[in-house]
Structures are given as structure tokens and as C-alpha cells.
Motif scaffolding. Structure first.
Motif, PDB file in Angstrom:
ATOM      1  N   LEU A   1      34.419  45.595  85.828  1.00 48.88           N
ATOM      2  CA  LEU A   1      34.665  46.133  86.493  1.00 48.88           C
ATOM      3  C   LEU A   1      33.906  46.948  85.116  1.00 48.88           C
ATOM      4  CD1 LEU A   1      35.497  48.588  87.958  1.00 48.88           C
ATOM      5  CD2 LEU A   1      37.902  48.233  87.178  1.00 48.88           C
ATOM      6  N   LYS A   2      34.745  46.649  83.766  1.00 51.66           N
ATOM      7  CA  LYS A   2      34.109  47.215  82.348  1.00 51.66           C
ATOM      8  C   LYS A   2      32.951  47.124  82.227  1.00 51.66           C
ATOM      9  CE  LYS A   2      36.997  44.514  79.811  1.00 51.66           C
ATOM     10  NZ  LYS A   2      37.799  44.084  78.685  1.00 51.66           N
ATOM     11  N   GLU A   3      32.213  46.346  82.013  1.00 45.23           N
ATOM     12  CA  GLU A   3      30.601  46.047  81.991  1.00 45.23           C
ATOM     13  C   GLU A   3      29.823  46.585  82.689  1.00 45.23           C
ATOM     14  OE1 GLU A   3      29.134  42.630  83.381  1.00 45.23           O
ATOM     15  OE2 GLU A   3      29.996  41.687  80.918  1.00 45.23           O
ATOM     16  N   ALA A   4      30.772  47.291  84.829  1.00 40.73           N
ATOM     17  CA  ALA A   4      29.701  48.850  85.463  1.00 40.73           C
ATOM     18  C   ALA A   4      29.919  50.235  84.573  1.00 40.73           C
ATOM     19  CB  ALA A   4      30.865  48.500  87.273  1.00 40.73           C
ATOM     20  N   MET A   5      31.380  50.156  83.848  1.00 43.48           N
ATOM     21  CA  MET A   5      31.786  51.055  84.121  1.00 43.48           C
ATOM     22  C   MET A   5      31.048  51.681  82.408  1.00 43.48           C
ATOM     23  SD  MET A   5      33.759  53.192  85.428  1.00 43.48           S
ATOM     24  CE  MET A   5      33.965  54.714  84.306  1.00 43.48           C
ATOM     25  N   LYS A   6      30.720  50.221  81.754  1.00 44.73           N
ATOM     26  CA  LYS A   6      29.846  50.650  80.520  1.00 44.73           C
ATOM     27  C   LYS A   6      28.259  51.502  80.076  1.00 44.73           C
ATOM     28  CE  LYS A   6      28.615  48.953  76.133  1.00 44.73           C
ATOM     29  NZ  LYS A   6      28.618  47.303  75.110  1.00 44.73           N
ATOM     30  N   MET A   7      28.110  50.431  82.070  1.00 43.61           N
ATOM     31  CA  MET A   7      26.481  50.561  82.998  1.00 43.61           C
ATOM     32  C   MET A   7      26.319  52.132  82.382  1.00 43.61           C
ATOM     33  SD  MET A   7      25.668  46.703  84.446  1.00 43.61           S
ATOM     34  CE  MET A   7      23.619  47.716  85.145  1.00 43.61           C
ATOM     35  N   LEU A   8      27.526  52.484  83.281  1.00 45.52           N
ATOM     36  CA  LEU A   8      27.593  53.805  84.106  1.00 45.52           C
ATOM     37  C   LEU A   8      27.369  54.634  83.252  1.00 45.52           C
ATOM     38  CD1 LEU A   8      27.596  55.616  86.751  1.00 45.52           C
ATOM     39  CD2 LEU A   8      30.305  55.561  87.107  1.00 45.52           C
ATOM     40  N   GLU A   9      28.262  54.711  82.317  1.00 44.24           N
ATOM     41  CA  GLU A   9      28.239  55.733  81.503  1.00 44.24           C
ATOM     42  C   GLU A   9      26.987  55.590  80.004  1.00 44.24           C
ATOM     43  OE1 GLU A   9      31.821  55.191  78.759  1.00 44.24           O
ATOM     44  OE2 GLU A   9      33.189  55.076  80.187  1.00 44.24           O
ATOM     45  N   ASP A  10      26.417  54.909  79.688  1.00 47.17           N
ATOM     46  CA  ASP A  10      25.106  54.388  79.483  1.00 47.17           C
ATOM     47  C   ASP A  10      24.516  55.268  80.390  1.00 47.17           C
ATOM     48  OD1 ASP A  10      26.124  53.905  77.392  1.00 47.17           O
ATOM     49  OD2 ASP A  10      25.600  51.050  77.896  1.00 47.17           O
ATOM     50  N   SER A  11      24.340  55.543  81.473  1.00 47.68           N
ATOM     51  CA  SER A  11      22.744  55.531  82.085  1.00 47.68           C
ATOM     52  C   SER A  11      22.910  57.323  82.327  1.00 47.68           C
ATOM     53  CB  SER A  11      23.272  54.988  83.777  1.00 47.68           C
ATOM     54  OG  SER A  11      22.374  55.592  84.598  1.00 47.68           O
TER      55      SER A  11
ATOM     56  N   LEU B   1      34.836  55.610  94.265  1.00 46.04           N
ATOM     57  CA  LEU B   1      34.229  55.021  94.676  1.00 46.04           C
ATOM     58  C   LEU B   1      32.814  53.963  93.719  1.00 46.04           C
ATOM     59  CD1 LEU B   1      31.671  58.936  93.974  1.00 46.04           C
ATOM     60  CD2 LEU B   1      33.562  58.178  95.945  1.00 46.04           C
ATOM     61  N   LEU B   2      33.369  53.338  93.097  1.00 45.82           N
ATOM     62  CA  LEU B   2      32.953  51.962  92.612  1.00 45.82           C
ATOM     63  C   LEU B   2      34.498  51.015  93.584  1.00 45.82           C
ATOM     64  CD1 LEU B   2      31.798  50.366  90.769  1.00 45.82           C
ATOM     65  CD2 LEU B   2      32.800  50.462  89.406  1.00 45.82           C
ATOM     66  N   GLY B   3      35.169  51.523  93.815  1.00 45.73           N
ATOM     67  CA  GLY B   3      36.523  50.544  94.681  1.00 45.73           C
ATOM     68  C   GLY B   3      35.538  50.475  95.779  1.00 45.73           C
ATOM     69  N   HIS B   4      34.828  50.723  96.494  1.00 47.19           N
ATOM     70  CA  HIS B   4      34.362  50.662  97.456  1.00 47.19           C
ATOM     71  C   HIS B   4      32.991  49.419  97.459  1.00 47.19           C
ATOM     72  CE1 HIS B   4      36.958  54.417 100.213  1.00 47.19           C
ATOM     73  NE2 HIS B   4      36.070  54.576  99.394  1.00 47.19           N
ATOM     74  N   SER B   5      32.637  49.516  96.784  1.00 45.42           N
ATOM     75  CA  SER B   5      31.814  49.186  96.023  1.00 45.42           C
ATOM     76  C   SER B   5      31.362  47.174  95.851  1.00 45.42           C
ATOM     77  CB  SER B   5      30.555  49.341  95.322  1.00 45.42           C
ATOM     78  OG  SER B   5      30.973  50.095  93.976  1.00 45.42           O
TER      79      SER B   5
ATOM     80  N   TYR C   1      31.742  43.260  97.019  1.00 45.86           N
ATOM     81  CA  TYR C   1      31.480  42.556  96.231  1.00 45.86           C
ATOM     82  C   TYR C   1      32.806  41.610  96.387  1.00 45.86           C
ATOM     83  CZ  TYR C   1      31.507  39.807  92.283  1.00 45.86           C
ATOM     84  OH  TYR C   1      31.494  39.047  91.417  1.00 45.86           O
ATOM     85  N   ILE C   2      33.907  41.878  96.608  1.00 39.11           N
ATOM     86  CA  ILE C   2      35.258  40.955  96.781  1.00 39.11           C
ATOM     87  C   ILE C   2      35.531  40.137  97.785  1.00 39.11           C
ATOM     88  CG2 ILE C   2      38.033  41.319  96.961  1.00 39.11           C
ATOM     89  CD1 ILE C   2      37.755  42.995  94.545  1.00 39.11           C
ATOM     90  N   SER C   3      34.302  40.948  99.469  1.00 35.30           N
ATOM     91  CA  SER C   3      34.999  39.978 100.413  1.00 35.30           C
ATOM     92  C   SER C   3      33.906  38.945 100.821  1.00 35.30           C
ATOM     93  CB  SER C   3      34.094  41.485 101.312  1.00 35.30           C
ATOM     94  OG  SER C   3      32.425  42.005 101.465  1.00 35.30           O
ATOM     95  N   THR C   4      33.002  38.760 100.121  1.00 35.76           N
ATOM     96  CA  THR C   4      31.766  37.440  99.306  1.00 35.76           C
ATOM     97  C   THR C   4      32.912  36.780  99.361  1.00 35.76           C
ATOM     98  OG1 THR C   4      31.260  38.062  97.225  1.00 35.76           O
ATOM     99  CG2 THR C   4      29.578  38.761  99.200  1.00 35.76           C
ATOM    100  N   LEU C   5      33.906  36.477  98.494  1.00 37.09           N
ATOM    101  CA  LEU C   5      35.072  35.351  98.081  1.00 37.09           C
ATOM    102  C   LEU C   5      35.216  34.211  99.177  1.00 37.09           C
ATOM    103  CD1 LEU C   5      36.591  37.382  95.197  1.00 37.09           C
ATOM    104  CD2 LEU C   5      34.898  36.098  94.649  1.00 37.09           C
ATOM    105  N   ASP C   6      35.483  32.479  98.499  1.00 37.90           N
ATOM    106  CA  ASP C   6      36.044  32.355  99.698  1.00 37.90           C
ATOM    107  C   ASP C   6      37.167  32.914  99.880  1.00 37.90           C
ATOM    108  OD1 ASP C   6      38.169  30.661  97.647  1.00 37.90           O
ATOM    109  OD2 ASP C   6      36.351  30.647  96.573  1.00 37.90           O
ATOM    110  N   LYS C   7      37.992  32.142 100.774  1.00 36.74           N
ATOM    111  CA  LYS C   7      39.089  32.552 101.666  1.00 36.74           C
ATOM    112  C   LYS C   7      40.310  32.487 100.576  1.00 36.74           C
ATOM    113  CE  LYS C   7      37.381  31.282 106.834  1.00 36.74           C
ATOM    114  NZ  LYS C   7      37.744  30.880 107.810  1.00 36.74           N
TER     115      LYS C   7
ATOM    116  N   PRO D   1      38.252  61.176  95.141  1.00 34.88           N
ATOM    117  CA  PRO D   1      37.415  61.217  96.015  1.00 34.88           C
ATOM    118  C   PRO D   1      37.336  59.724  96.467  1.00 34.88           C
ATOM    119  CG  PRO D   1      36.001  61.037  94.671  1.00 34.88           C
ATOM    120  CD  PRO D   1      37.350  60.815  93.982  1.00 34.88           C
ATOM    121  N   ALA D   2      36.717  60.096  98.406  1.00 33.32           N
ATOM    122  CA  ALA D   2      37.229  58.565  99.489  1.00 33.32           C
ATOM    123  C   ALA D   2      38.615  57.886  99.195  1.00 33.32           C
ATOM    124  CB  ALA D   2      36.221  57.731  99.071  1.00 33.32           C
TER     125      ALA D   2
END
Length: 761
Positions: A20-30, A66-70, A74-80, A279-280
Motif C-alpha cells: 500500500l505504501k509503495e502504491a501511494m508513493k507511485m501515485l504521488e510520483d506519477s 478508491l485504492l481500497g476497491h482495487s 487483489y486481496i480476494s486472490t489469496l488462499d481461503k 468517494p465510493a
């Protein structure tokens, strides 16, 4: 957020926090890189394609939601097993945080997309709790003892119908509780009447099931007496559910007692998304119940990981904002509403529907001016003696003005988030609810000050328009050819219709000729460049067209306005009739000219003979004996409408003068105006209708014009009185006076105002 992530022992949560921290950093840099490339700051959340530039500024906390929805995908692909632990932790943490923030101890949470869905689930839970055999017998249990759901008359529109559709209950199971009529707010539930209704339902064999109370009604933000309602529900075993925007104030340090009593209710529905500008983000229903089996049957709890992941966007946003950020946003919205309330109390003719300054963050106001207090004409007529139709007309007039005021304020101050609504008792009002809009629109204190300034600037126009309506009506009724149309829903000084010669007064169907006249009238009035706005109606094409006159200032000359409308419409009608007559005359003249020209050709053939028509023989004959024939043609006199010969033109080399054309129908007599003065303004000396460039020299010029006009009238009178006497003046002198009477230019006419004076005389 980093501190909270460090406390998470589960490696899956730690890995998710790192990603999550890496995604936020990428978002801010972009975002920063894009701003540097374009050289300007883009709107946050702007994306390419057809939606570019249409997405509002959601901020960093919005990106988290909004990042929580995506991230949920991603989390739904983990094992049960990991997915079960992770979703359970997210759901329990979010529920605990919400219960602590909004002072709801030992509560459970249900997250849902539809705001009313939580109440429907709560109704299912109440039915299963009160009807033990409902799972086995179903509707038969409800048939023997019908449940009753109590709703306030001030509840959201369509709420009762939604509950019946979701629960499969008939509409008689709903009971609408009226609001106070004598004491208290007219938007609060009448507790005494509710108790009487409950007793009557019990005597009839019904089961009082659930009561929906309001902590901030949907319209004006008033709060019911929740403490007294809770006692009544405990006495009769009724489930108490509370909803409303005022529940957000539970997060503040000081909460009013009426809202604080909501923490003791059985359930409550909140919408943290609009409150925090997220939002959302799903809505949340907090409830208290000890039987997990019943909550599972009612649908409030679920074992599906996808249902638990609904809380993920809110889980991320709450951690990002923190407790201080949440409280600051709600506090800021409440301060905005209090600031507007304090400012509007100092403004005249603004009525505020205030329940309690500290308990409701919603401000509802409307323009209201009593004509009996402002107009001496109405003081002789007491208000109680007014007929119901007059009272209703006055109510509709004020509603139209308030609707216009609300639309103007929404355009001038878009950051205020105002809404225009219609209330049953008060009429049309303007609502300011910063808790639902401030976080999204970024409303500040400066926007509130600008809103108050705009209201004060519009009040003079509203007041003068309301006062000039009666004068406009009287002037129209006293003017021939005009008909006053009573349309109280129009926010202007009035509606008028011109009745032409062929107008069928008994019919209300569309009139093409009248539409043509009104269209030309609208064009002429708009060319005058006055401060008034004009439009043609009505919107329904099956009705006759009318002229709608807009808002007016206090210096409006209503008599001149009505006179101009009547004269201009009459001029358009006469010109149209003259054009139609001229078209018919020209058509007949052309036919007559064709017949006469054909006869002239036949006569020429008889005079010249047949031999002259043969090509070779005719040339020889014409060479030996040329024909001396006159050129005969026809000319059409539009003024006289007659066909004349062109022989005088060729013989005398001059065209006849013909008949003098009739004068063109003139419009309204031109009113003498000073330079810079707009049409339909009262021409009083020292009036505000004069522009800044006007000075005392213009007034002196007008005085000279008046003296000159008086001298000309005296000369005319002397000339007419001495006619036929031995001492009569010479013809030259008489011709000079006639020239003056006809408005001929005077040698000393150096000012343009003289032409206006001559036309006025």
C-alpha cells in the motif's frame, strides 16, 4: 498509518501495508511528474478520455478510498485461510473504530452500498426477534398479528414504500406519525400522538414493531425528541432506529442532549462518505443484538469474504485521516453552518428555520416580506380578511422568488453546495448543509461570507419586484390591447399578452399570428438594452404565447414599460397588416400589368402589319419606311396601389411625384432621457438611473430645450390666432411657423435633445 501497520502481526497484513505504501508513493510520483511535464497543476484524479476534466478534486484521502476497491480485488486472490483472517480483521477494526468515534458502545456494523438497505435488514431482524415462528410459518404469523412500522411525516420520501417492497409487507403496515402542530418544531415527531397511535394499534390486535426517528430530518435537519421516544419504545417493546445527518456531531466534544440520546437506540444508519469527502465509501448501520443466528438470518452478517471486504475502503480512509482529521472535518462543517446562521440573522427579509443552533448543522432560509408592512396600500386590508385564493397566490409568488434566489446563489457561489427544496408548510426554501457538501466541494469561511454578500445584493431586487407586481397589474389592465396573465410561479413583475384584432379571446389554443407578434415584440424589447429580462412562454405549445417580464429594480418606470409594450406590439401588428396588404396589391398589379402588356403587343402587331413580322421582308420595309412607335410600358405605384403608363417618363424624361406615402406607424412616444440613462427608468433629477458621466450641464441643456419648446408653442399659437386678419403675417413667416410645427431643424439646434423635445410636444 505506519504506526498502526507496525502493530499488525499477521504477515499478510504487513505485506499488504508495504504494498500500500509503495502504491501511494507511485501515485504521488506519477502525479508530480505529470505536473512538471505539463507546466501546470492538473485536477486531482484527472484521467484521459471522455472523462478528462470532469472528475472532481477528491484529494489524497479520496485516492485512498478508491485504492481500497482495487486492493480488495487483489486481496480476494489469496488462499481461503489468509483471506478469512484478513477480512475478519478489517471488519472488526473498522467496526471498533466507528463505534468509538460515534460513541456507540458494544455495537456491530453492517456495511452496505444502498443507504436504505441497512434499515431493511434491521426490519428483518426485528421481525425475526418478535415473531419466533416466522422462519417456520412465514406470512401466516404476520397475518394473525400484523406488524406496524412507524415513520415520521418528515421522513425521506419513498422510505416507507421501499421497506414494504423489500420486506413483502402491505402498505397498511406503515403508520405515518404527524409532526407537531401546536408546540415545538413543525418537523419533529408528535410524541403524544404517537403514544395514542401505539395504544390504538395494540387494542386492534396489531404488533408495534419498529420506530424510525430522525437525528436531522432530510429537509431541514431537525432532530426528534429521541430521549422521550426511547422511553416510549422500551415501554411497548418497540425497536428504535435513528438516522440523519446530525449523527455526525457525535464525534465532536460537545453534543446536544437530543442527539446524544441516539447512542442509546437499538440501531442507527450513518453515511461517513459525504461527511468526510470520501468517494465510493459504503454507508454503515450500527446495531446491538446478542443472537448471531438471527443477525445471520436477517442478512446483517455474512461468511462471504467479499461482503466483509466492503469495509476495506473505509478502513484505509479512517487510518489515513486519523481521529483528529475526522473530527476536524465535521467540526469545520458545523462552524460553517453556525457562521451562516449568525450572518443571516442580521439580514432583513430573510427567515431562518432554526431548531437549535448547536444541534443542527443544516441551515434553511427563505426570502419573506410582508406587503402590509411595506406598502401603505395594503395596510388598510387586514391579513386575516384575505381570501384563501389571495393567500395562495401570495405564497406562490414568494416561492417563485425564493426559487430564483436559490438558483442565482448556486451560480454565484458554487462552492456553497446550496439546494432548493419545497416544504409543505413553509414553501420553497434554500438549504445549506455543509456536512454533506463541504468536504467534497472544499467550502471555506470566505465562501460563506461571499454567500451572505450575494444574498444582500439580491434583496433589493426581490423586494422591489414583489412591490411592483400590483402596479404592473393595474397598468396592464388599464391599457387597451393588453391582457394581464396571472402566473404566480413566474419570478418577475408579471406576465402580459397582447390581444390583436383577430385574437379569439374565448379560446386558449395556440395562435400563430399572436406568436409572430410576441416574437417580434421580444426582439424589439431586447434591442432596447434595458436592465429587464424578457422571455416568451408558455412552455406548453398548446397555449397562447405570452410575454414574461423579469425582475425589476425600485427605480423602474412601470407606466413607461407597459406603454412601450403596447405601442411596440401595436406597431408590429400594423406593419404586419400593411405588409400583407402590400403583398396582395403587388400580386394583383403584376397580373394586371401582364394583361395590359399582352394587349399592347397585340395592338403593335396590328399597327405594324403582318409583313413586318417576316424576318427578311420586315427588315427591308423597316429600312425604307421606319415605324415611329412610342415605347409603352407600365409602372406600379406602391403608395397608390395603381398601374400607370410609362409614357410620361419617356416623353418628359421625368418620373411623376405620385402620391405622398402615409406616415409609418410610430411606436411609443420617445421619453426624454439623460445621457447614460437606460430605458424604463424614472427620469428624476439626482436619480440613480443616471450614469456617472452625467453632470449638471445635461440638466441645463434640458432646461434650454424646455424653454425653446415653450417659445415654439407660443409662436404657433400666435400664428394660428392671427390667420385671416388684415394684420396677418406674410406667407414667408407662415411657412416658417409651419416648418416649426412639422419639426424642421432650427438653425440654433446644437443639442440632440431638441428632437426629443419636439417629438414630446
Amino acid at each position: 498509518m505506519d504506526a498502526s501497520l507496525e502493530k499488525i502481526a499477521d504477515p499478510t497484513l504487513a505485506e499488504m501495508g508495504k504494498n500500500l505504501k509503495e502504491a501511494m508513493k507511485m501515485l504521488e510520483d506519477s502525479q508530480r511528474r505529470t505536473e512538471e511535464e505539463n507546466g501546470k497543476k492538473l485536477i486531482s484524479g484527472d484521467i484521459p478520455g471522455p472523462l478528462q476534466g470532469r472528475i472532481q478534486n477528491i484529494g489524497e484521502q479520496g485516492h485512498m478510498a478508491l485504492l481500497g476497491h482495487s486492493l480488495g480485488a487483489y486481496i480476494s486472490t489469496l488462499d481461503k485461510e489468509k483471506l478469512r483472517k484478513l477480512t475478519t480483521r478489517i471488519l472488526s477494526d473498522t467496526t471498533l473504530w466507528l463505534c468509538r468515534i460515534f460513541r456507540y458502545e458494544n455495537g456491530c456494523a453492517y456495511f452496505h452500498e444502498e443507504e436504505r438497505e441497512g434499515l431493511a435488514k434491521i426490519c428483518r431482524l426485528a421481525i425475526h426477534s418478535r415473531y419466533e415462528d416466522f422462519v417456520v410459518d412465514g406470512f401466516n404469523v404476520l397475518y394473525n398479528k400484523k406488524p406496524v412500522i412507524y415513520l415520521s411525516a418528515a421522513a425521506r420520501p419513498g422510505l416507507g414504500q421501499y421497506l414494504c417492497n423489500q420486506l413483502g409487507l402491505p402498505f397498511p403496515c406503515l403508520c405515518r406519525v404527524p409532526c407537531n402542530t401546536m408546540f415545538g418544531s413543525q418537523h419533529q415527531m408528535d410524541v403524544a400522538f404517537l403514544e395514542k397511535m401505539i395504544k390504538d394499534d395494540i387494542e386492534r390486535g396489531r404488533l408495534p414493531l419498529l420506530l424510525v426517528a430522525n437525528a436531522g430530518t432530510a429537509a431541514v435537519g431537525h432532530t426528534d425528541k429521541i430521549g422521550r421516544l426511547k422511553e416510549l419504545c422500551e415501554q411497548y417493546g418497540i425497536w428504535l432506529h435513528v438516522e440523519g445527518v446530525n449523527l455526525a456531531t457525535l464525534a465532536l466534544g460537545y453534543v446536544s442532549s437530543s442527539v446524544l440520546a441516539a447512542t442509546k437506540c437499538d440501531s442507527m444508519t450513518m453515511t461517513p462518505g459525504p461527511w468526510l469527502g470520501l468517494p465510493a465509501v459504503p454507508a454503515v448501520t450500527l446495531y446491538k443484538h446478542d443472537d448471531p443466528a438471527l443477525t445471520l438470518v436477517a442478512g446483517l452478517t455474512s461468511n462471504k469474504p467479499a461482503d466483509k471486504l466492503r469495509a476495506l475502503p473505509l478502513w484505509l480512509s479512517l487510518q489515513y485521516l486519523g481521529l483528529d482529521g475526522i473530527v476536524e472535518r465535521i467540526k469545520h462543517a458545523c462552524q460553517l453552518s453556525q457562521r451562516l446562521q449568525e450572518s443571516l440573522k442580521k439580514v432583513n427579509y430573510i427567515k431562518i428555520l432554526v431548531e437549535d443552533e448547536l444541534s443542527s448543522p443544516v441551515v434553511v432560509f427563505r426570502f419573506f416580506q410582508e406587503l402590509p408592512d411595506s406598502d401603505p396600500v395594503f395596510k388598510a386590508v387586514p391579513v386575516p380578511t384575505m381570501t384563501p385564493s389571495a393567500v395562495g397566490r401570495e405564497r406562490h409568488s414568494c416561492d417563485a422568488l425564493n426559487r430564483w434566489l436559490g438558483e442565482q446563489l448556486k451560480q454565484l457561489v458554487p462552492a456553497s453546495g446550496l439546494t432548493v427544496m419545497d416544504l409543505e408548510a413553509e414553501g420553497t426554501c434554500v438549504r445549506f448543509s455543509p456536512l454533506m457538501t463541504a468536504a467534497v466541494l472544499g467550502t471555506r469561511g470566505e465562501d460563506v461570507d461571499q454567500l451572505v454578500a450575494c444574498i444582500e445584493s439580491k434583496l433589493p431586487v426581490l423586494s422591489s419586484t414583489l412591490q411592483l407586481r400590483e402596479e404592473f397589474k393595474q397598468e396592464v389592465e388599464a391599457t387597451a390591447g393588453l391582457l394581464y396573465v396571472d402566473d404566480p410561479n413566474w419570478p418577475g413583475i408579471g406576465v402580459v399578452r397582447y390581444e390583436h384584432a383577430n385574437d379569439d379571446k374565448s379560446s386558449l389554443k395556440s395562435d400563430p399570428e399572436g406568436e409572430k407578434i410576441h416574437a417580434g415584440l421580444l426582439k424589439k424589447l431586447n434591442e432596447l438594452e434595458s436592465d429587464l429580462t424578457f422571455k416568451i412562454g408558455p412552455e406548453y405549445k398548446s397555449m397562447k404565447s405570452c410575454l414574461y417580464v423579469g425582475m425589476a429594480s425600485e427605480d423602474m418606470d412601470v407606466a413607461e414599460l407597459v406603454e412601450t409594450i403596447a405601442a411596440t406590439a401595436r406597431e408590429i401588428e400594423e406593419n404586419s397588416r400593411l405588409l400583407e396588404n402590400m403583398t396582395e396589391v403587388v400580386r394583383k398589379g403584376i397580373q394586371e400589368a401582364q394583361v395590359e402588356l399582352q394587349k399592347a403587343n397585340e395592338e403593335r402587331l396590328l399597327e405594324e402589319g403582318v409583313l413586318r413580322q417576316i424576318p427578311v421582308v420586315g427588315s427591308v420595309l423597316n429600312w425604307f419606311s421606319p415605324v415611329q412607335a412610342l415605347q409603352k410600358g407600365r409602372t406600379f405605384n406602391l403608395t397608390a396601389g395603381s398601374l400607370e403608363s410609362t409614357e410620361p417618363i419617356y416623353v418628359y424624361k421625368a418620373q411623376g411625384a405620385g402620391v405622398t406615402p402615409p406616415p409609418t406607424p410610430s411606436g411609443s412616444r420617445t421619453k426624454q432621457r439623460l445621457p447614460g440613462q437606460k430605458p424604463f427608468k424614472r427620469s428624476l433629477r439626482g436619480s440613480d438611473a443616471l450614469s456617472e458621466t452625467s453632470s449638471a450641464s445635461h440638466i441645463e441643456d434640458l432646461e434650454k430645450v424646455e424653454r425653446l419648446s415653450g417659445g415654439l408653442e407660443q409662436i404657433t399659437l400666435e400664428a394660428s390666432s392671427t390667420e385671416g386678419h388684415p394684420g396677418a403675417p406674410s406667407p414667408q413667416h407662415a411657412s416658417q411657423s409651419e416648418a416649426f410645427q412639422k419639426g424642421a431643424p432650427h438653425p440654433e439646434d446644437d443639442h440632440p435633445q431638441v428632437e426629443g423635445a419636439e417629438s414630446l410636444r
